[in-house]
Design an enzyme around this catalytic site. Sequence first.
Site, PDB file in Angstrom:
ATOM      1  N   HIS A  81      13.504  11.086   2.783  1.00 53.68           N
ATOM      2  CA  HIS A  81      12.074  11.811   3.375  1.00 53.68           C
ATOM      3  C   HIS A  81      12.349  13.305   3.626  1.00 53.68           C
ATOM      4  CE1 HIS A  81      10.559   7.875   2.934  1.00 53.68           C
ATOM      5  NE2 HIS A  81       9.395   8.173   3.084  1.00 53.68           N
ATOM      6  N   GLY A 120      12.024  11.456  -2.903  1.00 56.02           N
ATOM      7  CA  GLY A 120      11.312  10.433  -2.991  1.00 56.02           C
ATOM      8  C   GLY A 120       9.828  10.085  -2.358  1.00 56.02           C
ATOM      9  N   HIS A 137       4.021   3.655  -5.229  1.00 56.55           N
ATOM     10  CA  HIS A 137       3.475   3.706  -3.892  1.00 56.55           C
ATOM     11  C   HIS A 137       2.303   4.555  -3.781  1.00 56.55           C
ATOM     12  CE1 HIS A 137       3.468   5.355   0.111  1.00 56.55           C
ATOM     13  NE2 HIS A 137       4.395   4.247   0.611  1.00 56.55           N
ATOM     14  N   GLU A 144       3.783  -0.830  -0.979  1.00 54.91           N
ATOM     15  CA  GLU A 144       2.377  -0.261  -0.723  1.00 54.91           C
ATOM     16  C   GLU A 144       1.957   0.341  -2.017  1.00 54.91           C
ATOM     17  OE1 GLU A 144       3.783   0.996   3.823  1.00 54.91           O
ATOM     18  OE2 GLU A 144       4.076   2.237   2.255  1.00 54.91           O
ATOM     19  N   GLU A 159      -3.891   1.143   2.183  1.00 52.32           N
ATOM     20  CA  GLU A 159      -3.394   2.029   3.244  1.00 52.32           C
ATOM     21  C   GLU A 159      -4.149   3.075   3.755  1.00 52.32           C
ATOM     22  OE1 GLU A 159       0.429   4.775   4.807  1.00 52.32           O
ATOM     23  OE2 GLU A 159       0.689   3.370   2.830  1.00 52.32           O
ATOM     24  N   CYS A 187       2.346   7.030  10.278  1.00 53.86           N
ATOM     25  CA  CYS A 187       1.796   8.017   9.613  1.00 53.86           C
ATOM     26  C   CYS A 187       0.334   7.954   9.787  1.00 53.86           C
ATOM     27  CB  CYS A 187       2.151   7.916   8.212  1.00 53.86           C
ATOM     28  SG  CYS A 187       2.071   6.080   7.438  1.00 53.86           S
TER      29      CYS A 187
END
Length: 653
Positions: free
Chosen positions: A135, A186, A264, A316, A332, A412
Amino acid sequence: MNDNTTPASGKVQIHDPFWSEYMRLVREVMVPYQWEALNDRVEGAEPSHAIRNFKIAAGREEGEFYGMVFQDSDVGKWLEAVAYLLETKRDSALEEIADGVIELLAQAQRDDGYLNTYFMLKEPGKEWTNLAECHELYCAGHLIEAATAYFRATGKRKLLDAASRYADYIAAVFGAEPGKLQGYDGHQEIELALVKLFQATGEEKYLELSRYFLDQRGQQPHYFEQEWEKRDRTLHFPQLSMVHDHLYSQSHLPVREQTTAEGHAVRLVYMCTAMADIALETKDAGLLEACRKLWDNIVNKRMYITGGIGSMEQGESFTADYDLPPDLAYAETCASVGLIFFARRMLELEHTSKYADVMERALYNTVISGMSLDGTKFFYVNPLEVYPEVLGKNKNYNHVKAVRQGWFTCACCPPNVARLIASLGDYIYSTSTEGDILYVELYIGGRTARIMNGISAVIEQISSYTSDGKVRLTVTPEQAGEFTIALRMPDWCHEVQVSLNGQSRTHHAGNADGYIHLTRKWVSCDTLELQFAMPVTPMKGHPHIRQTFSKVALQRGPFVYCLEEADNGPRLYQLRLPQGNEYSLAEEAGFPEGIPTISVTGRRMLPEAGWGEELYSSGPPLKSQEVQLKFIPYFAWANRGEGEMSVWIGEEQ
């Protein structure tokens, strides 16, 4: 309206009976609460350490890095939310805190521009060796977004200059030229952030770097596998297959060739947002067509009725068309925030109301479901059905919570909600490229100034849209001038009465683009009054959605409703809603003002007395009992303690 000041052109000062309270919560509760959380001062909440990581990196304190590899991003999102608040109302105390954080970030930044506390403190020398998992560019993106927002709000350049130095360093590391890394992150985020940096600075190199990262994704040989081999096949997240599961990070194909929503969910919609940005800035028809295909797949086959996306906990992720289990839903909060980003960009590309309809659906349901009514607790996951007795026992539901949490190890979502609500004024109106059409996307009360066909005009919206469907727009141009106001016809509404200076007309649909276009020479204090019909509507899922077949969900206006155990008792699965019954509305304490609960006569299916200890039996048959059902707005569930919840209810013929 109690504040008649006119904001800068294009900005909106929100004064709305529903949203003003959320704006207040963000300013007075969420942002201060999150500041305490980032500083590890919330008792009982998961520690963050995010600010302390920067203090250690800046040499102000001794210690070790703590938290997730992307911990820095929480500070970026918090700063971005602060910037939007300062843009609508300057606050010297809040600005002083933000300036202090910016000074800290600048002090922590390396001389070459690099700024990532995980690698600076925990793995120095291993920068850019694990893009698949770690990240780095994602965190850089959130720093850049905060910098552009803070510059726009305050005119201060310190963070913008730091972000530009970081972006310049990234451009020196990545690219197609020999000697540069030909990779990409990613987790998409840097791509959309670089477009904002281009818009803030006018530097084309940032736009080109964004396009490079998009176009590099999915190329062969696969970059994530190459870097994995170079680092002796080590992994940061061994429980996930980020290196080899290319669908997870949407790196299975070049972005222009992707047609289905895979992997994701947050990553996908952040990527789509950047694709739409680049398509708009460069007139790239191929990217636009890819955006359309991905949008259609998300919205028509892989989205919950609440605007939630991502139906599977593992990764996710999206799964397959029409696979939308309500009880296992991941949905999410961040994914719906990202879906709103994507929708807003698509509106800039092509003005059709379907994008604003989804923006509204996600906003009024999943996004604000992600926070408690008092603004201090949060959902990461937004299921559409909860049965608390299995939570903690059936591991398939390990991601589901029956009550909101104070903070998260992976935090997040709370700052994402804060930054979206703080910037809500940016989503209410948009203007055609030629500047002759003002589109009303969201019916949220407030005041804005726009340049329409070269004429400055103040638009004031007074709205009780969320409670009774009434909206009044007053148009005050500096001088008489012709332009168009386009009123979105919401997808949930089939009748609206529009009055212009007292002359009324009923509309049952918008134009081909979904908007009601009113073109005239506008003069001072022209007034539009809208009355949207707001019946309670039983909604059905597509017949291919196995889990909702023969069930309905109630919707009124933009709100999806649900059943809670607090009102209807346990075993909600036993309840049935007969067709054709009358609904009654009532305002109740504990819910936002003007947002009613819905009551209707229904039935509870019960077994005949005499069922013994047998787990299975050939009888006796079910009987039914008349009961009064109460539905509450979905966004307000789980504010009265732990209990069952369900959006869908069986329909009785």
